[in-house]
Design an enzyme around this catalytic site. Structure first.
Site, PDB file in Angstrom:
ATOM      1  CG  HIS A 508      28.971  24.274  33.437  1.00 57.74           C
ATOM      2  ND1 HIS A 508      28.944  22.910  33.268  1.00 57.74           N
ATOM      3  CD2 HIS A 508      28.326  24.495  34.605  1.00 57.74           C
ATOM      4  CE1 HIS A 508      28.296  22.335  34.271  1.00 57.74           C
ATOM      5  NE2 HIS A 508      27.899  23.274  35.097  1.00 57.74           N
ATOM      6  CG  HIS A 551      27.919  19.295  37.213  1.00 62.08           C
ATOM      7  ND1 HIS A 551      26.793  20.066  37.209  1.00 62.08           N
ATOM      8  CD2 HIS A 551      27.573  18.110  36.678  1.00 62.08           C
ATOM      9  CE1 HIS A 551      25.789  19.378  36.706  1.00 62.08           C
ATOM     10  NE2 HIS A 551      26.226  18.185  36.381  1.00 62.08           N
TER      11      HIS A 551
HETATM   12  C1  FAD Z   1      22.830  28.061  38.407  1.00 59.97           C
HETATM   13  C2  FAD Z   1      24.135  27.319  38.383  1.00 59.97           C
HETATM   14  C3  FAD Z   1      24.149  25.939  38.571  1.00 59.97           C
HETATM   15  C4  FAD Z   1      25.371  25.248  38.578  1.00 59.97           C
HETATM   16  N1  FAD Z   1      25.371  23.928  38.915  1.00 59.97           N
HETATM   17  C5  FAD Z   1      26.547  23.324  39.194  1.00 59.97           C
HETATM   18  C6  FAD Z   1      26.576  22.055  39.823  1.00 59.97           C
HETATM   19  O1  FAD Z   1      25.531  21.439  40.097  1.00 59.97           O
HETATM   20  N2  FAD Z   1      27.795  21.514  40.125  1.00 59.97           N
HETATM   21  C7  FAD Z   1      28.959  22.172  39.820  1.00 59.97           C
HETATM   22  O2  FAD Z   1      30.029  21.625  40.099  1.00 59.97           O
HETATM   23  N3  FAD Z   1      28.954  23.369  39.209  1.00 59.97           N
HETATM   24  C8  FAD Z   1      27.780  23.981  38.928  1.00 59.97           C
HETATM   25  N4  FAD Z   1      27.783  25.242  38.415  1.00 59.97           N
HETATM   26  C9  FAD Z   1      29.063  25.891  38.091  1.00 59.97           C
HETATM   27  C10 FAD Z   1      29.907  26.251  39.305  1.00 59.97           C
HETATM   28  O3  FAD Z   1      29.107  26.521  40.422  1.00 59.97           O
HETATM   29  C11 FAD Z   1      30.814  27.447  38.983  1.00 59.97           C
HETATM   30  O4  FAD Z   1      31.525  27.167  37.803  1.00 59.97           O
HETATM   31  C12 FAD Z   1      31.825  27.735  40.081  1.00 59.97           C
HETATM   32  O5  FAD Z   1      31.198  27.872  41.329  1.00 59.97           O
HETATM   33  C13 FAD Z   1      32.637  28.984  39.747  1.00 59.97           C
HETATM   34  O6  FAD Z   1      33.651  29.153  40.709  1.00 59.97           O
HETATM   35  P1  FAD Z   1      34.702  30.347  40.587  1.00 59.97           P
HETATM   36  O7  FAD Z   1      35.668  30.169  41.684  1.00 59.97           O
HETATM   37  O8  FAD Z   1      35.211  30.414  39.203  1.00 59.97           O
HETATM   38  O9  FAD Z   1      33.839  31.682  40.793  1.00 59.97           O
HETATM   39  P2  FAD Z   1      32.687  32.047  41.848  1.00 59.97           P
HETATM   40  O10 FAD Z   1      32.387  30.924  42.755  1.00 59.97           O
HETATM   41  O11 FAD Z   1      31.587  32.624  41.053  1.00 59.97           O
HETATM   42  O12 FAD Z   1      33.369  33.185  42.735  1.00 59.97           O
HETATM   43  C14 FAD Z   1      33.586  34.504  42.285  1.00 59.97           C
HETATM   44  C15 FAD Z   1      33.340  35.459  43.442  1.00 59.97           C
HETATM   45  O13 FAD Z   1      33.872  36.727  43.095  1.00 59.97           O
HETATM   46  C16 FAD Z   1      32.958  37.744  43.495  1.00 59.97           C
HETATM   47  N5  FAD Z   1      33.205  38.919  42.651  1.00 59.97           N
HETATM   48  C17 FAD Z   1      33.016  39.043  41.319  1.00 59.97           C
HETATM   49  N6  FAD Z   1      33.403  40.262  40.910  1.00 59.97           N
HETATM   50  C18 FAD Z   1      33.860  40.918  42.000  1.00 59.97           C
HETATM   51  C19 FAD Z   1      34.406  42.231  42.222  1.00 59.97           C
HETATM   52  N7  FAD Z   1      34.611  43.081  41.209  1.00 59.97           N
HETATM   53  N8  FAD Z   1      34.741  42.573  43.487  1.00 59.97           N
HETATM   54  C20 FAD Z   1      34.577  41.715  44.515  1.00 59.97           C
HETATM   55  N9  FAD Z   1      34.071  40.466  44.365  1.00 59.97           N
HETATM   56  C21 FAD Z   1      33.727  40.070  43.115  1.00 59.97           C
HETATM   57  C22 FAD Z   1      31.600  37.102  43.294  1.00 59.97           C
HETATM   58  O14 FAD Z   1      30.600  37.765  44.033  1.00 59.97           O
HETATM   59  C23 FAD Z   1      31.858  35.674  43.739  1.00 59.97           C
HETATM   60  O15 FAD Z   1      31.622  35.503  45.114  1.00 59.97           O
HETATM   61  C24 FAD Z   1      26.580  25.955  38.348  1.00 59.97           C
HETATM   62  C25 FAD Z   1      26.558  27.330  38.124  1.00 59.97           C
HETATM   63  C26 FAD Z   1      25.350  28.019  38.155  1.00 59.97           C
HETATM   64  C27 FAD Z   1      25.353  29.503  37.956  1.00 59.97           C
END
Ligand code: FAD
Length: 571
Positions: A508, A551
């Site tokens: 997280h 979460h």
């Molecule tokens: C194993 C695990 C279990 C979890 N369980 C839960 C849960 O049950 N419920 C919950 O609410 N949250 C959970 N979380 C947390 C939650 O899923 C994340 O905090 C959230 O999805 C992050 O969203 P975001 O938009 O910040 O980034 P992300 O959804 O990670 O999106 C970032 C995107 O950017 C892309 N990217 C990165 N760098 C580059 C680059 N240089 N060029 C092009 N693309 C790039 C990545 O490939 C990715 O697709 C969990 C996380 C993990 C890892």
């Protein structure tokens, strides 16, 4: 041929796809999304609703590595994140729980005008499409309050068809009540404390994971003003050298099957949604950050913003396990969650603990500031820590202090848990000017007394749950850690020695480009625009100034929904 769009979004993840969807609703606006990963629409490791963990270590898991955790057992931890259309929502645990209302209000108290629970609550609902529980699930204890949920949004939320509908719920409910943790009708009302059977982001009818791709992208993928570039790594932003205020005019990218980078131009804005462990790196590679770090890699400073990559906050996850009585076997998903308060888990010690932690805050702030080379200021950290202390130890409205997940599975009950609000803060920075080179990620797990005490006290509380009737009647011998490894009257040092060998990241990470006033170390303002730039925003977990107790995805969807409205209001 040169390609240009009005808005260029980096990262087709949880947050990025919300922005892509909402901006491309306007047919006169063109939008590009750059994504390092590919479609996982037909990947069963993703779509399975009972397959948590199947995608770990596969090509869609970034599996970022931390630096050596010197306070946390001298180990390196893996921080998982999804590399796919849908981002981390394609590999996560699917839990849908929000935040405590007053902790979103704390964002406003920090100086972020307009970011309160009252403002964000409609956006949680805007993103959500609640599918109501079946009769059998309702009979097994699933409840919700219609007023707290959205029914028309893109994101399907509901209860797993495989949910255990046996009588464990009734037993747990009585057990928790005996420990002072009361049934909570709806964990998503802004009041999280209590015991609940939480919903997931899931398409119940199709019985597949509802990730950000399925919710926000595939239904609108044929819009002609929206173009998604999969298998394409973003390297850095490019700048308009004629502008007075640094103005991004494109993103250098490279397709995975090519050796030639090229530029996708942005006419209006660049939006970084690459996640808390990638967006700050893109800022640094583009010259936005701490000049002392940038100069090490011969990157010229475009915006001097030393707190880029600082304030990293994560939690740690540990598990206990116990055999069932008489080898009784259980199946199905559980989704039994407890969110106890500090008073619930510290009992009569609460007043002492509160005073001890309060007295320690100046030294916590000094320690955290020193660990960032005083880039974050001890006096600012102290004011954040006082807010956090009040949230934890309020005698009238405390936030929950731990998440406890009980999962009867086969002839064992597994219990994952994490303390929700450690004080430690770490950082993430580039180690090279070459894009894609692993960063130095240091969450500083267990840096401060409270972070250790909190995690250990939850374990002790779980032993109390195991020993309390009527749940105790369903249980046999504790196998993890087991009383031979950690005796009943174990010291903190004994618990810590065990914990250091078994804990993991709770996945997280937040706050690496925190929304805060610039004077106190913020990276983005209340419209999520990066300070010192004319047109660069960060919209993902990086901007949350504080950890939340739920979460993350529900809050990230809500923040992105609101951010899309803010962008539209500036058009
Ligand atoms: C194993 C695990 C279990 C979890 N369980 C839960 C849960 O049950 N419920 C919950 O609410 N949250 C959970 N979380 C947390 C939650 O899923 C994340 O905090 C959230 O999805 C992050 O969203 P975001 O938009 O910040 O980034 P992300 O959804 O990670 O999106 C970032 C995107 O950017 C892309 N990217 C990165 N760098 C580059 C680059 N240089 N060029 C092009 N693309 C790039 C990545 O490939 C990715 O697709 C969990 C996380 C993990 C890892």
């Amino acid at each position: 041929t040169p390609v240009s769009y009005d808005y260029v979004i980096v990262g087709a993840g949880t947050s990025g796809l919300v922005i892509a969807n909402r901006l491309s609703e306007l047919s006169n606006v063109t939008v590009a999304v750059i994504e390092a990963g590919d479609s996982v629409y037909n990947n069963v490791n993703v779509s399975s609703t009972t397959g948590y963990g199947l995608a770990f270590g596969t090509e869609i898991d970034w599996a970022y590595q931390t630096t050596n955790q010197s306070f946390g057992g001298d180990v390196v931890q893996t921080m998982r994140a999804g590399k796919a259309i849908g981002g981390t929502s394609t590999i996560n645990g699917m839990a849908y729980t929000r935040a405590e209302d007053i902790q979103i209000d704390a964002w406003e108290a920090l100086g972020n005008a307009g970011w309160s629970w009252e403002v964000l609550f409609p956006y949680y609902k805007k993103s959500q499409q609640l599918q109501v529980p079946t009769e059998a699930q309702a009979a097994a204890g699933v409840t919700y309050d219609a007023a707290d949920n959205g029914f028309n949004g893109p994101l399907k939320v509901g209860w797993n068809p495989a949910l255990n509908v046996g009588d464990v719920h009734t037993v747990l409910n009585e057990t928790y009540a005996a420990l002072g943790v009361q049934w909570n009708e709806d964990v998503n009302s802004g009041r999280m404390v209590g015991y609940n059977r939480y919903p997931s982001h899931i398409d119940v009818a199709l019985n597949v994971r509802e990730d950000a791709g399925r919710a926000y992208y595939y239904p609108i993928a044929n819009r002609t003003n929206l173009h998604l570039y999969p298998n394409t790594l973003a390297h850095r932003m490019t700048w308009d050298t004629t502008a007075q205020i640094p103005t991004a005019n494109g993103v250098v990218v490279q397709a995975v099957n090519s050796t030639t980078p090229y530029t996708i131009s942005a006419n209006k804005e660049v939006i970084l949604s690459a996640g808390a462990l990638a967006s700050p790196l893109l800022l640094e590679l583009s010259g936005v950050g701490n000049p002392a770090i940038l100069s090490k890699y011969n990157i010229s400073t475009v915006v001097d913003l030393p707190t880029v990559g600082e304030n990293l906050q994560d939690q740690t996850n540990t598990g206990l396990a116990i055999d069932t009585a008489d080898n009784t076997s259980y199946s199905g998903t559980s989704d039994y969650v407890a969110y106890p308060t500090a008073a619930d888990i510290f009992g009569s010690e609460i007043t002492n603990i509160s005073a001890t932690v309060l007295a320690a805050l100046p030294s916590y702030a000094a320690t955290v500031a020193a660990a960032s080379g005083n880039v974050t200021k001890a006096s600012d950290l102290l004011s954040f820590f006082k807010i956090q202390h009040e949230l934890i130890f309020s005698t009238t409205h405390p936030v929950p202090i731990a998440e406890v997940l009980l999962t009867p599975s086969g002839t064992a009950v597994d219990c994952e848990y994490w303390a929700l609000l450690p004080f430690a803060r770490g950082n993430i920075h580039i180690t090279s000017a070459t894009p894609g080179v692993p960063a130095a990620i240091n969450p500083n797990y267990y840096m401060l007394d409270w972070d250790v005490t909190g995690q250990i006290q939850v374990a002790k509380f779980i032993r109390e749950i195991f020993a309390t009737a009527p749940f105790a009647g369903l249980l046999g011998t504790e196998t993890k850690p087991g009383f031979d490894v950690v005796p009943q009257n174990a010291t903190t040092a004994q618990w810590q020695a065990w914990n250091n060998g078994v804990y993991r990241s709770n996945f997280h990470p937040v706050a690496t480009a925190a929304m805060m006033p610039k004077e106190v170390g913020g990276v983005v303002d209340t419209s999520l625009k990066v300070y010192g730039t004319a047109n660069v925003r960060v919209i993902d977990a990086s901007v949350l100034p504080f950890q939340v107790c739920g979460h993350l995805v529900s809050t990230l969807y809500a923040v992105a929904e609101r951010a899309a409205d803010l962008i539209k209001s500036e058009m």
